[in-house]
Design an enzyme around this catalytic site. Structure first.
Site, PDB file in Angstrom:
ATOM      1  N   HIS A   1       9.621 -30.378  37.240  1.00 41.85           N
ATOM      2  CA  HIS A   1      10.911 -29.520  37.183  1.00 41.85           C
ATOM      3  C   HIS A   1      10.317 -28.337  36.274  1.00 41.85           C
ATOM      4  CE1 HIS A   1      15.021 -27.917  35.970  1.00 41.85           C
ATOM      5  NE2 HIS A   1      15.284 -28.520  36.845  1.00 41.85           N
TER       6      HIS A   1
ATOM      7  N   ASP B   1      17.076 -34.944  42.003  1.00 43.36           N
ATOM      8  CA  ASP B   1      16.876 -35.093  43.254  1.00 43.36           C
ATOM      9  C   ASP B   1      16.268 -36.147  44.080  1.00 43.36           C
ATOM     10  OD1 ASP B   1      18.438 -32.782  43.838  1.00 43.36           O
ATOM     11  OD2 ASP B   1      16.744 -31.501  43.470  1.00 43.36           O
TER      12      ASP B   1
HETATM   13  N1  CMC Z   1       3.916 -33.241  42.789  1.00 40.50           N
HETATM   14  C1  CMC Z   1       2.480 -33.007  42.633  1.00 40.50           C
HETATM   15  N2  CMC Z   1       1.910 -32.031  41.888  1.00 40.50           N
HETATM   16  C2  CMC Z   1       2.889 -31.168  41.284  1.00 40.50           C
HETATM   17  C3  CMC Z   1       4.373 -31.291  41.675  1.00 40.50           C
HETATM   18  C4  CMC Z   1       4.795 -32.264  42.401  1.00 40.50           C
HETATM   19  N3  CMC Z   1       6.011 -32.552  42.429  1.00 40.50           N
HETATM   20  N4  CMC Z   1       5.062 -30.757  40.798  1.00 40.50           N
HETATM   21  C5  CMC Z   1       4.238 -29.767  40.217  1.00 40.50           C
HETATM   22  N5  CMC Z   1       3.145 -30.330  40.299  1.00 40.50           N
HETATM   23  C6  CMC Z   1       1.799 -29.598  39.593  1.00 40.50           C
HETATM   24  C7  CMC Z   1       1.277 -28.608  40.282  1.00 40.50           C
HETATM   25  O1  CMC Z   1       0.342 -28.638  41.270  1.00 40.50           O
HETATM   26  C8  CMC Z   1       0.311 -27.922  38.930  1.00 40.50           C
HETATM   27  O2  CMC Z   1      -0.806 -28.386  38.821  1.00 40.50           O
HETATM   28  P1  CMC Z   1      -1.982 -27.448  38.045  1.00 40.50           P
HETATM   29  O3  CMC Z   1      -1.568 -27.167  36.763  1.00 40.50           O
HETATM   30  O4  CMC Z   1      -2.994 -28.555  38.189  1.00 40.50           O
HETATM   31  O5  CMC Z   1      -2.105 -26.485  39.095  1.00 40.50           O
HETATM   32  C9  CMC Z   1       1.394 -28.200  37.752  1.00 40.50           C
HETATM   33  O6  CMC Z   1       1.991 -29.646  38.182  1.00 40.50           O
HETATM   34  C10 CMC Z   1       2.485 -27.520  37.661  1.00 40.50           C
HETATM   35  O7  CMC Z   1       3.228 -26.780  38.834  1.00 40.50           O
HETATM   36  P2  CMC Z   1       4.172 -25.508  38.931  1.00 40.50           P
HETATM   37  O8  CMC Z   1       4.130 -25.424  40.330  1.00 40.50           O
HETATM   38  O9  CMC Z   1       3.302 -24.504  37.920  1.00 40.50           O
HETATM   39  O10 CMC Z   1       5.434 -25.859  38.243  1.00 40.50           O
HETATM   40  P3  CMC Z   1       6.851 -25.050  38.370  1.00 40.50           P
HETATM   41  O11 CMC Z   1       7.424 -25.298  37.175  1.00 40.50           O
HETATM   42  O12 CMC Z   1       6.258 -23.832  38.736  1.00 40.50           O
HETATM   43  O13 CMC Z   1       7.311 -26.040  39.538  1.00 40.50           O
HETATM   44  C11 CMC Z   1       8.907 -27.430  40.868  1.00 40.50           C
HETATM   45  C12 CMC Z   1       8.492 -26.660  39.502  1.00 40.50           C
HETATM   46  C13 CMC Z   1      10.142 -28.108  40.693  1.00 40.50           C
HETATM   47  C14 CMC Z   1       8.921 -26.515  41.913  1.00 40.50           C
HETATM   48  C15 CMC Z   1       7.775 -28.433  41.154  1.00 40.50           C
HETATM   49  O14 CMC Z   1       7.564 -29.440  40.274  1.00 40.50           O
HETATM   50  C16 CMC Z   1       8.051 -28.870  42.426  1.00 40.50           C
HETATM   51  O15 CMC Z   1       7.463 -28.145  43.551  1.00 40.50           O
HETATM   52  N6  CMC Z   1       8.499 -30.226  42.638  1.00 40.50           N
HETATM   53  C17 CMC Z   1       8.710 -30.686  44.016  1.00 40.50           C
HETATM   54  C18 CMC Z   1      10.246 -30.060  44.623  1.00 40.50           C
HETATM   55  C19 CMC Z   1      11.153 -30.646  43.655  1.00 40.50           C
HETATM   56  O16 CMC Z   1      11.590 -31.978  43.516  1.00 40.50           O
HETATM   57  N7  CMC Z   1      12.437 -29.611  43.308  1.00 40.50           N
HETATM   58  C20 CMC Z   1      13.594 -30.029  42.657  1.00 40.50           C
HETATM   59  C21 CMC Z   1      13.716 -29.422  41.215  1.00 40.50           C
HETATM   60  S1  CMC Z   1      15.172 -30.163  40.498  1.00 40.50           S
HETATM   61  C22 CMC Z   1      16.452 -29.527  41.313  1.00 40.50           C
HETATM   62  C23 CMC Z   1      16.821 -28.137  40.621  1.00 40.50           C
HETATM   63  O17 CMC Z   1      17.078 -28.225  39.464  1.00 40.50           O
HETATM   64  O18 CMC Z   1      16.923 -27.246  41.624  1.00 40.50           O
END
Ligand code: CMC
Length: 434
Positions: free
Chosen positions: A312, A369
């Site tokens: 998240h 989710d």
């Molecule tokens: N699986 C594997 N690796 C992950 C995941 C995941 N679900 N989420 C983040 N990472 C890794 C990412 O590769 C990165 O690694 P590194 O630092 O080595 O490059 C690190 O964790 C940080 O990721 P980020 O993309 O910079 O994190 P973010 O804050 O931009 O993204 C997110 C948040 C929710 C978009 C992401 O965690 C994700 O894509 N999760 C899966 C989709 C999901 O479940 N979304 C629902 C969010 S909750 C509902 C809502 O409130 O809308």
């Protein structure tokens, strides 16, 4: 809304050896500090660069507070766990809009008002018939919520409390009817009209699952679970869809058009579409023995695969909504006597991933989710309805945030800047000379 943000200090910024400039340091009621850079470009000629707004507060707000490190979520100061356990969705809606929990008289009057607006204008039906039968229900919801602006266009909403309140009540009342209509249209069943002696959740369940040929009784366990799901999803401060609603509304746009903009934003798999994606992923994993393969893919940087329902932007510990939803999932499946192989995969995946170094180091825990897809499918909803249910619940948060924005004396039209990296100025060359 009275601005309550306080200046608690100053911060001096000196850029490239130029004369230092002082900026106010502001603090919210829970102590989080922020540098007020509104005058930055005026005083220094510089902008801040923050794609994805990871370090930017776009507004002051008194509605929802999240402490991502602690895994804390408060609506108007009340912990989400207490509201989910003890309150009802309409009480929470009143709280989000008005700032305080209602007394008995206020609650009755609010519920009556919502109940009086549940029906749709009959001509809305024509919009549904314009959609292909197999259209995604989020496409239908986005389109038909936006279409409400054609029925209720009143420029007074930016200046008149009464017009604004009417828009708030109408949208909260009509969104379950629209959401249920999307479902019925998709499966080819007749529209079930709202029944106003039922609860908000009970009425919605009936509009989705009743058929004219049969009597329908609302199952109280399912009704309670549905209500809890609505409460958990009602607001989540300045997430992508809420920011979209505020940005659309900052120009004075029609409220239903603003909610349509938020609905469109919520549709994406990184936001509201994640529960559908999470359930699809659990189905794809299929059996517990395949979990290591998917964990390895999630960790592999050359593979775009991510564990859906994990991680998240704000929570870097357990999502408090996920804790409540996890419990609800077990309650619903237990009560309905459902044994779900997907749940077994989910529980094992949760155990393995939350102990893996990769996930722990990055603060990646199951989010709401991860569980909501399992419980919604147990309640009888197909996967493509999940985001619609999220939108239904979040509409209350969106409209509360929209209302707060219009009441905020410091509100201005949203207008981010950019760091242009395109071609420098050049002269036009006629086509024959290129
Ligand atoms: N699986 C594997 N690796 C992950 C995941 C995941 N679900 N989420 C983040 N990472 C890794 C990412 O590769 C990165 O690694 P590194 O630092 O080595 O490059 C690190 O964790 C940080 O990721 P980020 O993309 O910079 O994190 P973010 O804050 O931009 O993204 C997110 C948040 C929710 C978009 C992401 O965690 C994700 O894509 N999760 C899966 C989709 C999901 O479940 N979304 C629902 C969010 S909750 C509902 C809502 O409130 O809308």
């Amino acid at each position: 809304m009275e601005n309550k943000v306080k200046q608690t200090g100053t911060s001096t910024i000196s850029i490239d050896g130029a004369e230092p400039v002082e900026f106010p340091v502001l603090s919210g009621s829970m102590g989080q500090p922020a540098i007020d850079v509104r005058a930055l470009s005026k005083h220094t000629g510089h902008f801040t660069f923050d794609p994805g707004y990871t370090s930017t507060c776009s507004t002051e707000s008194q509605i929802t507070f999240i402490d991502g490190a602690k895994g804390q979520l408060l609506y108007r100061g009340y912990p989400i766990e207490q509201l989910a356990e003890k309150s009802t969705f309409l009480e929470v809606a009143y709280l989000l809009i008005n700032g305080e929990l209602p007394n008995k008289t206020e609650y009755k009057s609010f519920s009556d008002t919502i109940t009086n607006h549940t029906m749709l204008h009959d001509q809305i039906e024509s919009f549904f018939h314009g959609f292909r039968r197999d259209s995604h229900p989020m496409a239908m919801l986005t389109g038909t919520v936006g279409a409400l602006s054609g029925f209720y266009h009143d420029d007074q909403h930016t200046t008149e409390d009464e017009a604004r309140n009417l828009a708030i009540h109408r949208i909260i009342a009509k969104i379950p009817t629209l959401a249920a209509r999307c479902y019925k249209y998709r499966i080819g069943q007749p529209h079930v009209y709202p029944q106003n002696d039922l609860s908000y959740a009970g009425n919605f369940l009936r509009m989705c699952f009743a058929v004219p040929a049969e009597p329908y009784e609302v199952n109280p366990v399912i009704e309670k679970a549905m209500d809890k799901i609505f409460i958990l999803h009602a607001d989540h401060e300045q997430n992508a869809s809420t920011s979209t609603v505020r940005l659309a509304g900052s120009s004075g746009a029609n409220p239903y058009a603003c909610i349509a903009a938020g609905t469109a934003c919520l549709w994406g798999p990184s936001h509201g579409g994640a529960n559908e994606a999470a359930l699809n992923m659990l189905g794809e994993i299929g059996t517990v023995d395949r979990i290591p393969e998917f964990i390895a893919r999630a960790k592999d940087k050359s593979d775009p695969f991510r564990l859906m329902g994990f991680g998240h932007r704000v929570y870097k510990s357990m999502d408090p909504r996920a804790t409540v939803m996890r419990k609800t999932t077990h309650e619903v499946l237990g009560e309905l006597g459902i044994t779900n192989p997907v749940l077994e995969v989910a529980m094992e995946l949760e155990k393995i991933a939350t102990n893996e170094d990769y996930f722990v180091k990055r603060g990646l825990y199951p989010n709401v989710d991860f569980y909501s897809g399992i419980v919604l499918s147990a309640l009888g909803f197909p996967t493509d309805m999940f985001t619609v249910l999220f939108a239904l619940a979040r509409t209350t948060g969106w409209i509360s945030q929209w209302n707060e924005m219009l009441e905020d004396p410091s509100q201005r039209i949203g207008r981010p800047r950019q760091l242009y990296t395109g071609a420098p100025e050049r002269d036009y060359v006629s086509i024959g000379e290129r």
